[in-house]
Design a protein around this motif. Structure first.
Motif, PDB file in Angstrom:
ATOM      1  N   ARG A  69       0.435  -1.004   0.632  1.00  0.00           N
ATOM      2  CA  ARG A  69       0.117  -0.122   0.064  1.00  0.00           C
ATOM      3  C   ARG A  69       0.555   1.253  -0.097  1.00  0.00           C
ATOM      4  O   ARG A  69       0.268   2.412  -0.134  1.00  0.00           O
ATOM      5  CB  ARG A  69      -1.251   0.011   1.547  1.00  0.00           C
ATOM      6  CG  ARG A  69      -2.012  -1.090   0.895  1.00  0.00           C
ATOM      7  CD  ARG A  69      -3.184  -0.473   1.791  1.00  0.00           C
ATOM      8  NE  ARG A  69      -2.575  -0.183   3.563  1.00  0.00           N
ATOM      9  CZ  ARG A  69      -2.394  -1.124   3.976  1.00  0.00           C
ATOM     10  NH1 ARG A  69      -2.670  -2.344   4.156  1.00  0.00           N
ATOM     11  NH2 ARG A  69      -1.813  -0.553   5.682  1.00  0.00           N
ATOM     12  N   HIS A  70       1.983   1.197   0.410  1.00  0.00           N
ATOM     13  CA  HIS A  70       3.190   1.999   0.324  1.00  0.00           C
ATOM     14  C   HIS A  70       3.003   2.999  -1.110  1.00  0.00           C
ATOM     15  O   HIS A  70       3.103   2.779  -2.048  1.00  0.00           O
ATOM     16  CB  HIS A  70       3.993   1.919   0.880  1.00  0.00           C
ATOM     17  CG  HIS A  70       5.341   2.873   1.460  1.00  0.00           C
ATOM     18  ND1 HIS A  70       5.764   4.292   0.658  1.00  0.00           N
ATOM     19  CD2 HIS A  70       5.601   2.760   2.550  1.00  0.00           C
ATOM     20  CE1 HIS A  70       6.391   4.582   2.022  1.00  0.00           C
ATOM     21  NE2 HIS A  70       6.053   4.456   3.170  1.00  0.00           N
ATOM     22  N   ASP A  97       5.146   5.108  -2.167  1.00  0.00           N
ATOM     23  CA  ASP A  97       6.705   5.086  -2.431  1.00  0.00           C
ATOM     24  C   ASP A  97       7.375   3.770  -2.910  1.00  0.00           C
ATOM     25  O   ASP A  97       6.466   2.950  -2.721  1.00  0.00           O
ATOM     26  CB  ASP A  97       7.654   5.934  -1.723  1.00  0.00           C
ATOM     27  CG  ASP A  97       7.089   7.154  -1.405  1.00  0.00           C
ATOM     28  OD1 ASP A  97       7.130   7.927  -2.435  1.00  0.00           O
ATOM     29  OD2 ASP A  97       6.795   7.700  -0.429  1.00  0.00           O
ATOM     30  N   ILE A 105       9.660   1.886  -1.305  1.00  0.00           N
ATOM     31  CA  ILE A 105      10.285   1.990  -0.667  1.00  0.00           C
ATOM     32  C   ILE A 105      10.917   0.652  -0.872  1.00  0.00           C
ATOM     33  O   ILE A 105      10.899  -0.487  -1.565  1.00  0.00           O
ATOM     34  CB  ILE A 105       9.439   1.262   0.931  1.00  0.00           C
ATOM     35  CG1 ILE A 105       8.377   0.348   0.137  1.00  0.00           C
ATOM     36  CG2 ILE A 105       9.124   2.701   1.407  1.00  0.00           C
ATOM     37  CD1 ILE A 105       7.493   0.316   1.445  1.00  0.00           C
TER      38      ILE A 105
END
Length: 255
Positions: A85-86, A88, A90
């Protein structure tokens, strides 16, 4: 409200199985759909997913919309979901793996499978009897999967369908430990199974659900201390003798 763009499963009901059917291990990851024309991944509710280029490059040449799940070995669903769901890129996303289990078309499942089976699709086995389903489901559980998916040879549907059934342990019971059994093979010198007793005095062994460190510690460090302790067991249903079928160790009950 977001549009659902994939098929969802009903709980397993033997009356809904149409043989020959197909069984796959049930994964515990995050659903992801590859849209080949748009060249992008989206969620099951058609929301864009920001994923590493390595996943795009592994699917970009497949000329079909693909249904699958994102996984990170050793991570729980909640952990994977948080990473996916992030918004960016990561670093944790680099560990994501995409496992294919279907393509999206109105053809029967076998035709869909034959188009995609060479592209890292999850193991898929044809079954003709309920005994085969039970046996392969047990293998899936012992292999660490969440359960099994049973597919009828029917077209893909954009809804919760009785042609897609999920079979997994859904019940739980607390049992008293009355014995320990040593493992064999790679588990020699470690715990193989716990012998447990249900509240109504039914006795059975539970040998799956343990990680290797648990097996070592239970067997080698004050093993007798575990006798008479209570454990939580997940299982699918009860046998005709009242014994939990496909039992899986969940943990020791806190005092």
């Amino acid at each position: 409200m977001s549009k659902q763009i994939c098929m969802l499963a009903h709980l397993y009901d033997p009356k809904r199985v149409i043989f020959p059917a197909y069984i796959q291990p049930k994964l515990d990851g995050v659903r992801a759909i590859w849209l080949h024309k748009e060249k992008k991944f989206v969620s099951r509710n058609n929301k864009p997913l920001v994923l590493p280029n390595k996943l795009l490059s592994s699917t970009i040449n497949i000329p079909y919309d693909i249904d699958g799940e994102l996984l990170i070995p050793g991570k729980s669903f909640n952990e994977i979901s948080g990473i996916v769901r992030h918004l960016d890129q990561i670093p944790e996303k680099l560990y994501l793996e995409y496992t294919i289990f279907d393509i999206i078309s109105n053809e029967p499942f076998l035709q869909r499978y034959n188009k995609i089976h060479s592209n890292s699709i999850i193991p898929t086995i044809e079954v003709d009897t309920f005994d085969q389903i039970n046996s392969l489901h047990n293998i899936n559980l012992l292999s660490g999967y969440e359960g099994s998916i049973i597919r009828n040879n029917a077209p893909y549907e954009f809804k919760r369908s009785f042609n897609l059934l999920k079979l997994k342990p859904t019940k739980e019971i607390e049992c008293k430990v009355i014995g320990l059994i040593e493992g064999t093979g790679k588990y020699e010198g470690m715990l193989g199974a716990l012998t447990v007793e249900t509240p109504d005095k039914k006795i059975f062994n539970v040998g799956s659900g343990f990680i290797d460190m648990q097996r070592y510690m239970i067997w080698n460090v004050k093993s007798t201390d575990h006798i008479d302790k209570f454990v939580k067991i997940k299982y699918q249903d009860l046998s005709e003798y009242g014994i939990p079928r496909f039992p899986i160790f969940k943990g020791f009950k806190e005092c």
